[in-house]
Design an enzyme around this catalytic site. Structure first.
Site: not given
Length: 239
Positions: A114, A196, A110-112
């Site tokens: 998220s 996204k 997961l992105d930072a």
């Protein structure tokens, strides 16, 4: 390259004790000098001794468990990254307060910014099976967006979207409107920043992204952000 299990059949005694206890090698060496360690009932001081998983090893008369495969479910807060390289953000594995957390990698990042379900393991075959595109494992997210969501998006997601810079449209995905600015999105592939970019392709912008599930593995409602637990045998074998 696919990560493989990093659990060797044999290793140096000081390395084993350091991994299991989380103590530094120097601390472990001083414990060895103090006659605190036995291998198969015999006191051992040699830090470099090669030991294996079949031997009975004790530290101050407590059995030392050989490292094993670990499977962790974590509720990721914002501001942590799933990589294993130090950077601007702390690593998700740093939230797992156990000596064995060092060897963990995340299965499905997961992105930072998220939040939600992250799976951490030291079993490379398991994580590879879980994230393999062939398996088309369904991942479920709750997203909030900047502009009101249009009902027509349900059909667009179901038909597949062309993302910027891609040759193939996305596979059919499910979008369920929760309210004007919130939706549940289910995708069965894992392109870079996919949710996204799908929202961006519909002239909107993701504000928050929270992952609820990866296949049959659903984020435990009892886990607050930053909390974790090991998976149950049923959860592990369902992959």
């Amino acid at each position: 390259a696919m990560p493989v299990s990093n659990i060797p059949d044999s290793m140096r005694l000081d390395r084993l004790l350091s991994q299991v206890t989380g103590l530094s090698r120097n601390h472990v060496k001083s414990l060895l000098r103090g006659d605190n360690v036995e291998v198969d009932g015999v006191s051992v001081r040699d830090a470099a001794l090669q030991v294996n998983a079949t031997q009975a090893i004790t530290l101050r008369e407590d059995a030392v468990e050989w490292p094993r495969e670990r499977y962790v479910m974590l509720n990721k807060p914002a501001g942590y990254v799933c990589s294993t390289a130090e950077g601007a953000y702390p690593l998700v594995a740093s939230l797992v307060d156990a000596p064995w957390a060092d060897g963990l990698h995340s299965a499905g990042r997961l992105d930072a910014d998220s939040t939600g379900l992250v799976l951490l393991t030291n079993d490379g075959q398991w994580s590879h099976a879980l994230t393999s595109p062939r398996r088309q494992c369904v991942k479920s997210y709750v997203v909030t967006v900047k502009h009101p969501l249009q009902p027509g998006l349900v059909k667009r997601f179901a038909e597949g979207l062309m993302l910027n810079g891609e040759r193939e449209p996305t596979l059919p995905a499910q979008l369920e409107l929760i309210d004007t600015h919130t939706a549940r999105v289910q995708i069965c592939e894992g392109r870079y920043h996919q949710v996204k970019r799908m929202i961006a392709a519909c002239s909107n912008r993701v504000v928050t992204l929270h992952r609820e599930a990866i296949g049959h593995l659903v984020l435990d409602a009892a886990l607050n952000p930053g909390e974790w637990r090991e998976l149950t045998p049923e959860e592990i074998s369902g992959v």
